[in-house]
Design a protein around this motif. Structure first.
Motif, PDB file in Angstrom:
ATOM      1  N   TYR A  31       0.464  -1.022  -0.077  1.00 27.19           N
ATOM      2  CA  TYR A  31       0.371   0.205   0.276  1.00 27.19           C
ATOM      3  C   TYR A  31       1.090   1.116  -0.232  1.00 27.19           C
ATOM      4  O   TYR A  31       2.148   1.943   0.886  1.00 27.19           O
ATOM      5  CB  TYR A  31      -0.510  -0.058   0.936  1.00 27.19           C
ATOM      6  N   THR A  32       0.437   2.471  -0.412  1.00 23.16           N
ATOM      7  CA  THR A  32       1.495   3.810  -0.916  1.00 23.16           C
ATOM      8  C   THR A  32       0.068   4.644  -0.432  1.00 23.16           C
ATOM      9  O   THR A  32      -1.660   4.194  -0.810  1.00 23.16           O
ATOM     10  CB  THR A  32       1.881   4.719  -2.532  1.00 23.16           C
ATOM     11  N   PHE A  33       0.263   6.103  -0.287  1.00 19.48           N
ATOM     12  CA  PHE A  33      -0.515   7.133  -0.376  1.00 19.48           C
ATOM     13  C   PHE A  33      -0.138   7.946  -0.740  1.00 19.48           C
ATOM     14  O   PHE A  33       0.136   7.690  -0.910  1.00 19.48           O
ATOM     15  CB  PHE A  33       0.068   7.280   1.833  1.00 19.48           C
ATOM     16  N   VAL A  34      -1.545   8.942  -1.521  1.00 23.65           N
ATOM     17  CA  VAL A  34      -1.812   9.195  -2.633  1.00 23.65           C
ATOM     18  C   VAL A  34      -2.282  10.757  -1.588  1.00 23.65           C
ATOM     19  O   VAL A  34      -2.737  10.483  -1.008  1.00 23.65           O
ATOM     20  CB  VAL A  34      -2.481   8.998  -3.647  1.00 23.65           C
ATOM     21  N   GLU A  35      -0.852  11.287  -2.043  1.00 17.22           N
ATOM     22  CA  GLU A  35      -1.322  12.905  -1.203  1.00 17.22           C
ATOM     23  C   GLU A  35      -2.011  13.668  -2.036  1.00 17.22           C
ATOM     24  O   GLU A  35      -1.355  13.980  -3.593  1.00 17.22           O
ATOM     25  CB  GLU A  35      -0.674  14.054  -0.480  1.00 17.22           C
ATOM     26  N   ALA A  36      -3.214  14.503  -2.013  1.00 11.46           N
ATOM     27  CA  ALA A  36      -3.634  16.196  -3.462  1.00 11.46           C
ATOM     28  C   ALA A  36      -3.898  17.329  -2.440  1.00 11.46           C
ATOM     29  O   ALA A  36      -4.457  16.858  -1.179  1.00 11.46           O
ATOM     30  CB  ALA A  36      -4.068  15.962  -4.302  1.00 11.46           C
ATOM     31  N   ILE A  37      -3.793  18.177  -2.594  1.00  7.20           N
ATOM     32  CA  ILE A  37      -4.142  20.002  -2.132  1.00  7.20           C
ATOM     33  C   ILE A  37      -4.642  19.952  -3.606  1.00  7.20           C
ATOM     34  O   ILE A  37      -4.556  20.250  -4.475  1.00  7.20           O
ATOM     35  CB  ILE A  37      -3.002  20.456  -1.401  1.00  7.20           C
ATOM     36  N   MET A  38      -6.358  20.338  -2.571  1.00  5.83           N
ATOM     37  CA  MET A  38      -7.868  20.842  -3.897  1.00  5.83           C
ATOM     38  C   MET A  38      -8.618  21.212  -2.809  1.00  5.83           C
ATOM     39  O   MET A  38      -8.473  21.471  -2.189  1.00  5.83           O
ATOM     40  CB  MET A  38      -7.814  19.195  -4.311  1.00  5.83           C
ATOM     41  N   ASP A  39      -9.527  21.928  -4.092  1.00  3.06           N
ATOM     42  CA  ASP A  39     -10.739  22.649  -3.206  1.00  3.06           C
ATOM     43  C   ASP A  39     -11.077  21.790  -2.899  1.00  3.06           C
ATOM     44  O   ASP A  39     -11.345  20.521  -2.929  1.00  3.06           O
ATOM     45  CB  ASP A  39     -12.339  22.695  -5.039  1.00  3.06           C
ATOM     46  N   PRO A  40     -12.306  22.242  -1.845  1.00  2.00           N
ATOM     47  CA  PRO A  40     -12.900  20.664  -0.723  1.00  2.00           C
ATOM     48  C   PRO A  40     -14.100  20.303  -1.606  1.00  2.00           C
ATOM     49  O   PRO A  40     -14.353  19.094  -1.224  1.00  2.00           O
ATOM     50  CB  PRO A  40     -13.746  21.675   0.440  1.00  2.00           C
ATOM     51  N   THR A  41     -14.626  21.170  -2.721  1.00  2.00           N
ATOM     52  CA  THR A  41     -15.620  20.261  -3.026  1.00  2.00           C
ATOM     53  C   THR A  41     -15.135  19.336  -4.144  1.00  2.00           C
ATOM     54  O   THR A  41     -15.621  18.384  -4.763  1.00  2.00           O
ATOM     55  CB  THR A  41     -16.201  21.456  -4.320  1.00  2.00           C
ATOM     56  N   LYS A  42     -13.804  19.537  -4.212  1.00  2.00           N
ATOM     57  CA  LYS A  42     -13.413  18.032  -5.798  1.00  2.00           C
ATOM     58  C   LYS A  42     -13.101  16.776  -4.575  1.00  2.00           C
ATOM     59  O   LYS A  42     -13.069  15.951  -5.199  1.00  2.00           O
ATOM     60  CB  LYS A  42     -12.232  18.529  -5.786  1.00  2.00           C
ATOM     61  N   VAL A  43     -13.148  16.364  -3.300  1.00  2.00           N
ATOM     62  CA  VAL A  43     -12.755  15.823  -2.349  1.00  2.00           C
ATOM     63  C   VAL A  43     -12.824  13.882  -2.402  1.00  2.00           C
ATOM     64  O   VAL A  43     -12.681  13.461  -2.876  1.00  2.00           O
ATOM     65  CB  VAL A  43     -12.005  16.110  -0.847  1.00  2.00           C
ATOM     66  N   ASN A  44     -14.662  14.731  -2.115  1.00  2.00           N
ATOM     67  CA  ASN A  44     -14.871  13.127  -2.877  1.00  2.00           C
ATOM     68  C   ASN A  44     -15.244  12.450  -4.015  1.00  2.00           C
ATOM     69  O   ASN A  44     -14.514  11.590  -4.053  1.00  2.00           O
ATOM     70  CB  ASN A  44     -16.299  13.086  -2.535  1.00  2.00           C
ATOM     71  N   ASP A  45     -14.672  13.588  -4.825  1.00  2.00           N
ATOM     72  CA  ASP A  45     -14.590  12.429  -6.308  1.00  2.00           C
ATOM     73  C   ASP A  45     -12.936  11.921  -6.064  1.00  2.00           C
ATOM     74  O   ASP A  45     -13.250  11.219  -6.508  1.00  2.00           O
ATOM     75  CB  ASP A  45     -14.344  13.667  -7.606  1.00  2.00           C
ATOM     76  N   PHE A  46     -12.131  12.787  -5.656  1.00  2.00           N
ATOM     77  CA  PHE A  46     -10.470  11.760  -5.522  1.00  2.00           C
ATOM     78  C   PHE A  46     -10.703  11.247  -5.073  1.00  2.00           C
ATOM     79  O   PHE A  46      -9.879  10.025  -5.585  1.00  2.00           O
ATOM     80  CB  PHE A  46      -9.959  13.219  -4.567  1.00  2.00           C
ATOM     81  N   LEU A  47     -11.705  10.648  -3.829  1.00  2.00           N
ATOM     82  CA  LEU A  47     -11.669   9.624  -3.047  1.00  2.00           C
ATOM     83  C   LEU A  47     -11.946   8.290  -3.698  1.00  2.00           C
ATOM     84  O   LEU A  47     -11.613   6.980  -3.323  1.00  2.00           O
ATOM     85  CB  LEU A  47     -11.685   9.758  -1.368  1.00  2.00           C
ATOM     86  N   ALA A  48     -12.874   8.408  -4.177  1.00  2.00           N
ATOM     87  CA  ALA A  48     -14.065   7.742  -5.006  1.00  2.00           C
ATOM     88  C   ALA A  48     -13.184   6.657  -6.311  1.00  2.00           C
ATOM     89  O   ALA A  48     -13.208   6.081  -6.751  1.00  2.00           O
ATOM     90  CB  ALA A  48     -15.038   8.059  -5.641  1.00  2.00           C
ATOM     91  N   LYS A  49     -12.397   7.797  -7.016  1.00  2.00           N
ATOM     92  CA  LYS A  49     -11.740   7.695  -7.798  1.00  2.00           C
ATOM     93  C   LYS A  49     -11.118   6.470  -7.469  1.00  2.00           C
ATOM     94  O   LYS A  49      -9.598   6.123  -6.467  1.00  2.00           O
ATOM     95  CB  LYS A  49     -10.579   8.913  -8.554  1.00  2.00           C
ATOM     96  N   LYS A  50     -10.615   5.101  -8.634  1.00  2.00           N
ATOM     97  CA  LYS A  50      -9.658   4.448  -8.274  1.00  2.00           C
ATOM     98  C   LYS A  50      -7.753   4.201  -8.946  1.00  2.00           C
ATOM     99  O   LYS A  50      -7.832   5.642 -10.222  1.00  2.00           O
ATOM    100  CB  LYS A  50      -9.656   3.063  -8.835  1.00  2.00           C
TER     101      LYS A  50
END
Length: 50
Positions: A31-50
């Motif tokens: 397992y690796t960790f992927v980090e991103a800094i983004m607009d709060p409205t896009k967080v759910n899309d980022f976490l849902a994407k595989k």
């Protein structure tokens, strides 16, 4: 499966969020960790994407 660790960051007048998710490597299975800094409205899309 995503690890939902979200911290709110504020820079000037723009509001940003740092999202971290765990991703399993197809080669090694580790397992690796992927980090991103983004607009709060896009967080759910980022976490849902595989």
């Amino acid at each position: 499966m995503a690890k939902k660790a979200v911290a709110s960051l504020q820079t000037g007048s723009k509001r940003l969020t740092k999202a971290i998710k765990m991703v399993k490597s197809p080669k090694s299975g580790a397992y690796t960790f992927v980090e991103a800094i983004m607009d709060p409205t896009k967080v759910n899309d980022f976490l849902a994407k595989k």
